[in-house]
Design an enzyme around this catalytic site. Structure first.
Site, PDB file in Angstrom:
ATOM      1  N   ASN A  28       0.871  -1.174   0.000  1.00 22.30           N
ATOM      2  CA  ASN A  28       0.000   0.000   0.000  1.00 22.30           C
ATOM      3  C   ASN A  28       0.907   1.223   0.000  1.00 22.30           C
ATOM      4  O   ASN A  28       1.341   1.694   1.045  1.00 22.30           O
ATOM      5  CB  ASN A  28      -0.906  -0.031   1.237  1.00 22.30           C
ATOM      6  CG  ASN A  28      -1.883   1.127   1.299  1.00 22.30           C
ATOM      7  OD1 ASN A  28      -1.740   2.128   0.603  1.00 22.30           O
ATOM      8  ND2 ASN A  28      -2.876   1.003   2.169  1.00 22.30           N
TER       9      ASN A  28
ATOM     10  N   LYS B 111       2.995   0.918   3.314  1.00 18.88           N
ATOM     11  CA  LYS B 111       2.474  -0.096   4.209  1.00 18.88           C
ATOM     12  C   LYS B 111       2.610  -1.447   3.512  1.00 18.88           C
ATOM     13  O   LYS B 111       2.445  -1.540   2.291  1.00 18.88           O
ATOM     14  CB  LYS B 111       1.009   0.165   4.550  1.00 18.88           C
ATOM     15  CG  LYS B 111       0.757   1.427   5.354  1.00 18.88           C
ATOM     16  CD  LYS B 111      -0.731   1.591   5.638  1.00 18.88           C
ATOM     17  CE  LYS B 111      -1.020   2.865   6.396  1.00 18.88           C
ATOM     18  NZ  LYS B 111      -2.474   3.048   6.636  1.00 18.88           N
TER      19      LYS B 111
ATOM     20  N   ARG C  81      -2.525  -1.566  -3.544  1.00 25.73           N
ATOM     21  CA  ARG C  81      -3.509  -0.492  -3.500  1.00 25.73           C
ATOM     22  C   ARG C  81      -3.197   0.476  -4.640  1.00 25.73           C
ATOM     23  O   ARG C  81      -2.095   1.013  -4.737  1.00 25.73           O
ATOM     24  CB  ARG C  81      -3.447   0.254  -2.176  1.00 25.73           C
ATOM     25  CG  ARG C  81      -4.369   1.472  -2.131  1.00 25.73           C
ATOM     26  CD  ARG C  81      -3.996   2.379  -0.978  1.00 25.73           C
ATOM     27  NE  ARG C  81      -4.788   3.594  -0.955  1.00 25.73           N
ATOM     28  CZ  ARG C  81      -4.312   4.784  -0.607  1.00 25.73           C
ATOM     29  NH1 ARG C  81      -3.041   4.923  -0.276  1.00 25.73           N
ATOM     30  NH2 ARG C  81      -5.100   5.839  -0.587  1.00 25.73           N
TER      31      ARG C  81
ATOM     32  N   HIS D 131     -10.731   6.340  -0.719  1.00 23.76           N
ATOM     33  CA  HIS D 131     -10.741   5.551   0.524  1.00 23.76           C
ATOM     34  C   HIS D 131     -11.675   4.348   0.407  1.00 23.76           C
ATOM     35  O   HIS D 131     -12.180   3.834   1.403  1.00 23.76           O
ATOM     36  CB  HIS D 131     -11.160   6.409   1.726  1.00 23.76           C
ATOM     37  CG  HIS D 131     -10.150   7.441   2.102  1.00 23.76           C
ATOM     38  ND1 HIS D 131     -10.490   8.739   2.424  1.00 23.76           N
ATOM     39  CD2 HIS D 131      -8.798   7.386   2.193  1.00 23.76           C
ATOM     40  CE1 HIS D 131      -9.396   9.429   2.698  1.00 23.76           C
ATOM     41  NE2 HIS D 131      -8.352   8.625   2.569  1.00 23.76           N
TER      42      HIS D 131
ATOM     43  N   HIS E 220     -14.039   8.317   7.561  1.00 27.83           N
ATOM     44  CA  HIS E 220     -12.640   7.868   7.545  1.00 27.83           C
ATOM     45  C   HIS E 220     -11.787   9.106   7.791  1.00 27.83           C
ATOM     46  O   HIS E 220     -11.574   9.923   6.882  1.00 27.83           O
ATOM     47  CB  HIS E 220     -12.299   7.223   6.200  1.00 27.83           C
ATOM     48  CG  HIS E 220     -10.862   6.803   6.091  1.00 27.83           C
ATOM     49  ND1 HIS E 220     -10.457   5.500   6.160  1.00 27.83           N
ATOM     50  CD2 HIS E 220      -9.733   7.541   5.911  1.00 27.83           C
ATOM     51  CE1 HIS E 220      -9.145   5.434   6.046  1.00 27.83           C
ATOM     52  NE2 HIS E 220      -8.679   6.663   5.891  1.00 27.83           N
ATOM     53  N   LEU E 221     -11.320   9.248   9.026  1.00 26.09           N
ATOM     54  CA  LEU E 221     -10.625  10.464   9.434  1.00 26.09           C
ATOM     55  C   LEU E 221      -9.174  10.144   9.752  1.00 26.09           C
ATOM     56  O   LEU E 221      -8.873   9.381  10.672  1.00 26.09           O
ATOM     57  CB  LEU E 221     -11.301  11.072  10.666  1.00 26.09           C
ATOM     58  CG  LEU E 221     -12.809  11.309  10.564  1.00 26.09           C
ATOM     59  CD1 LEU E 221     -13.343  11.890  11.869  1.00 26.09           C
ATOM     60  CD2 LEU E 221     -13.147  12.220   9.385  1.00 26.09           C
ATOM     61  N   GLY E 222      -8.278  10.732   8.978  1.00 27.83           N
ATOM     62  CA  GLY E 222      -6.849  10.574   9.190  1.00 27.83           C
ATOM     63  C   GLY E 222      -6.138  11.731   8.521  1.00 27.83           C
ATOM     64  O   GLY E 222      -6.734  12.797   8.303  1.00 27.83           O
ATOM     65  N   ASN E 223      -4.879  11.536   8.178  1.00 26.60           N
ATOM     66  CA  ASN E 223      -4.171  12.580   7.431  1.00 26.60           C
ATOM     67  C   ASN E 223      -4.877  12.863   6.113  1.00 26.60           C
ATOM     68  O   ASN E 223      -4.942  13.988   5.644  1.00 26.60           O
ATOM     69  CB  ASN E 223      -2.725  12.166   7.193  1.00 26.60           C
ATOM     70  CG  ASN E 223      -1.883  13.307   6.662  1.00 26.60           C
ATOM     71  OD1 ASN E 223      -1.863  14.386   7.226  1.00 26.60           O
ATOM     72  ND2 ASN E 223      -1.199  13.070   5.558  1.00 26.60           N
TER      73      ASN E 223
ATOM     74  N   ARG F 108      -4.133  18.927   2.935  1.00 28.96           N
ATOM     75  CA  ARG F 108      -4.970  19.204   1.766  1.00 28.96           C
ATOM     76  C   ARG F 108      -6.154  20.089   2.145  1.00 28.96           C
ATOM     77  O   ARG F 108      -6.688  19.993   3.239  1.00 28.96           O
ATOM     78  CB  ARG F 108      -5.461  17.889   1.148  1.00 28.96           C
ATOM     79  CG  ARG F 108      -4.399  17.162   0.362  1.00 28.96           C
ATOM     80  CD  ARG F 108      -4.874  15.805  -0.109  1.00 28.96           C
ATOM     81  NE  ARG F 108      -4.378  14.727   0.732  1.00 28.96           N
ATOM     82  CZ  ARG F 108      -4.806  13.476   0.664  1.00 28.96           C
ATOM     83  NH1 ARG F 108      -5.768  13.149  -0.175  1.00 28.96           N
ATOM     84  NH2 ARG F 108      -4.286  12.554   1.464  1.00 28.96           N
TER      85      ARG F 108
ATOM     86  N   MET G 196      -2.944  15.754  13.997  1.00 32.39           N
ATOM     87  CA  MET G 196      -4.005  16.100  14.941  1.00 32.39           C
ATOM     88  C   MET G 196      -3.541  15.967  16.379  1.00 32.39           C
ATOM     89  O   MET G 196      -3.952  16.737  17.256  1.00 32.39           O
ATOM     90  CB  MET G 196      -5.230  15.218  14.686  1.00 32.39           C
ATOM     91  CG  MET G 196      -6.423  15.528  15.584  1.00 32.39           C
ATOM     92  SD  MET G 196      -7.043  17.240  15.421  1.00 32.39           S
ATOM     93  CE  MET G 196      -7.845  17.128  13.811  1.00 32.39           C
ATOM     94  N   ARG G 197      -2.660  15.016  16.673  1.00 32.00           N
ATOM     95  CA  ARG G 197      -2.171  14.842  18.038  1.00 32.00           C
ATOM     96  C   ARG G 197      -1.414  16.074  18.515  1.00 32.00           C
ATOM     97  O   ARG G 197      -1.566  16.514  19.658  1.00 32.00           O
ATOM     98  CB  ARG G 197      -1.284  13.598  18.116  1.00 32.00           C
ATOM     99  CG  ARG G 197      -2.039  12.293  17.910  1.00 32.00           C
ATOM    100  CD  ARG G 197      -1.104  11.138  17.650  1.00 32.00           C
ATOM    101  NE  ARG G 197      -0.373  11.316  16.394  1.00 32.00           N
ATOM    102  CZ  ARG G 197       0.418  10.396  15.852  1.00 32.00           C
ATOM    103  NH1 ARG G 197       0.588   9.239  16.477  1.00 32.00           N
ATOM    104  NH2 ARG G 197       1.037  10.628  14.707  1.00 32.00           N
TER     105      ARG G 197
ATOM    106  N   GLU H  72      -7.380  -1.951   5.450  1.00 30.64           N
ATOM    107  CA  GLU H  72      -7.290  -1.962   3.992  1.00 30.64           C
ATOM    108  C   GLU H  72      -6.437  -3.119   3.491  1.00 30.64           C
ATOM    109  O   GLU H  72      -6.717  -3.712   2.440  1.00 30.64           O
ATOM    110  CB  GLU H  72      -6.699  -0.641   3.500  1.00 30.64           C
ATOM    111  CG  GLU H  72      -7.558   0.571   3.803  1.00 30.64           C
ATOM    112  CD  GLU H  72      -6.822   1.877   3.571  1.00 30.64           C
ATOM    113  OE1 GLU H  72      -7.429   2.796   2.995  1.00 30.64           O
ATOM    114  OE2 GLU H  72      -5.641   1.983   3.951  1.00 30.64           O
TER     115      GLU H  72
END
Length: 390
Positions: free
Chosen positions: A8, A15, A91, A179, A206-209, A239, A282-283, A377
């Protein structure tokens, strides 16, 4: 024993996973090479999720995806020397209009996917670089493409088009959604654990970078916040998300920016990073006292709430909301901010369950079920690659 390797490839990450081939593939190890092109690091975990390795890569391997792949494969081979890789699942971000299911990667298919690079310029080249590297490493294995856009090919016309002259739609200028591999996994997980919800009206966040939302009806995509590109919809790590096209005209005509400069702005310098001036992570933003960090978080959650209302309208109602992705699975603060005051749509969350990252975080008073599910995924890709390998 036959095995499936999963790759991926992202813009700066890779990944990977090694699975035992079977009706339901079993993971032997999963890993990540992060920050390719910089101070790259390789991590490897076993089937139980326990850490096997954390390694800083030397510059020659950290430079590009080929080096990262060779490093990942070397670690896999060292720990699983008897692995027989019969299929490699990839992917692929963009499958265009025609690829609605996983396919074997022939030279003709690769050529078609190369033609889609302008549709996903920051993702497709890295995906295809992983394909070329894997073909060289495993010349006798089946190479299988799994598409992030395929899950959304069930969109009705009104959720698939823009109000442009029809000729552009026929050329492929349409809402593809992304996604899809994550949404495919969540749809399958719901079918197993909550078949009644799966049969109903579900919004998955689907919440991430990278971040998007999908409205599902009976487990199939009806509408998505992402459109022609992975820029649309929610703000993301770097983005912009939804943007008035007039802004692009202004940047061209008044700021004198050219297409590469605008691309760099929208893909790499906007979103949470641009709003906060601090970080895309976000962290980091949640831990900061900087008011700009707070504003970035507020905008992120505001857009999620706005899209949630729109997707509920597209579905003619709402039975469940699912949070997934790195932020969706781990940030109780974001989930609280999204759900607070949403009683009008039927959402009431249990704050204790939310703080504990429980699977079900809706309260007994909530008409809409709210869940937190980890996505996978790589398992979706392993299943498809194993099936096509026969």
């Amino acid at each position: 024993m036959a095995h499936v390797l999963v790759l991926n490839a992202g813009s700066s990450s890779l990944k990977f996973g090694l699975f035992v081939k079977g009706d339901e593939p079993q993971a032997l190890a999963t890993g990540l090479v992060d920050r390719i092109g910089g101070a790259a690091q390789l991590s490897l975990r076993n089937a139980a999720g326990e850490r096997m390795l954390d390694l800083d890569l030397p510059p020659d391997q950290a430079r590009d995806h080929h080096g990262a792949l060779h490093a990942a494969l070397a670690e896999i081979e060292a720990r699983f020397p008897d692995a027989q890789v019969v299929a490699v699942g990839h992917r692929i971000v963009h499958g265009g209009r025609d690829f609605a299911d996983p396919v074997e990667l022939t030279l003709d298919v690769i050529a078609q996917l190369q033609a889609l690079v302008p549709f996903a310029p920051l993702h497709q080249p890295h995906n295809l670089a992983g394909v070329q590297a894997a073909m060289a490493e495993f010349p006798h294995a089946r190479q299988v493409a799994c598409f992030d856009t395929a899950f959304h090919r069930s969109h009705p016309f009104v959720n698939d088009t823009f109000a442009l002259p029809r000729a552009y739609y026929d050329k492929g200028v349409r809402r593809y959604g992304f996604h899809g591999l994550s949404y495919d996994y969540i749809s399958g997980a719901l079918r197993q654990m909550a078949p009644t919800l799966h049969a109903g009206r579900v919004v998955v966040a689907h919440l991430g970078n990278g971040a998007s939302m999908c409205g599902m009806l009976a487990g199939r995509s009806l509408a998505s916040t992402m459109g022609f590109s992975a820029l649309d919809g929610l703000p993301m790590g770097t983005r912009s998300g939804q943007l008035d096209p007039g802004v692009l005209l202004y940047l061209l005509e008044q700021e004198g920016m050219d297409a590469p400069e605008i691309s760099d702005l929208l893909y790499k310098r906007s979103g949470l990073l641009g709003l906060s001036g601090l970080s895309h992570d976000m962290r980091t933003l949640e831990a900061s006292d900087d008011p700009h960090a707070r504003q970035a978080i507020d905008y992120f959650t505001f857009r999620i709430r706005r899209e949630l209302g729109g997707l509920a309208a597209a579905l003619d109602g709402l039975d469940a909301v699912v949070f997934t992705g790195g932020i969706g699975e781990n940030s109780a603060r974001i989930r609280h901010a999204v759900c607070a005051g949403m009683g009008w749509i039927g959402i009431e969350i249990d704050e204790d369950a939310n703080a504990q990252n429980a699977t079900v975080i809706s309260s007994d008073l909530s008409r809409v079920r709210v869940l937190v599910l980890a996505t996978n995924e790589e398992l979706v890709i392993a299943r498809a690659a194993g099936n096509l390998a026969g």
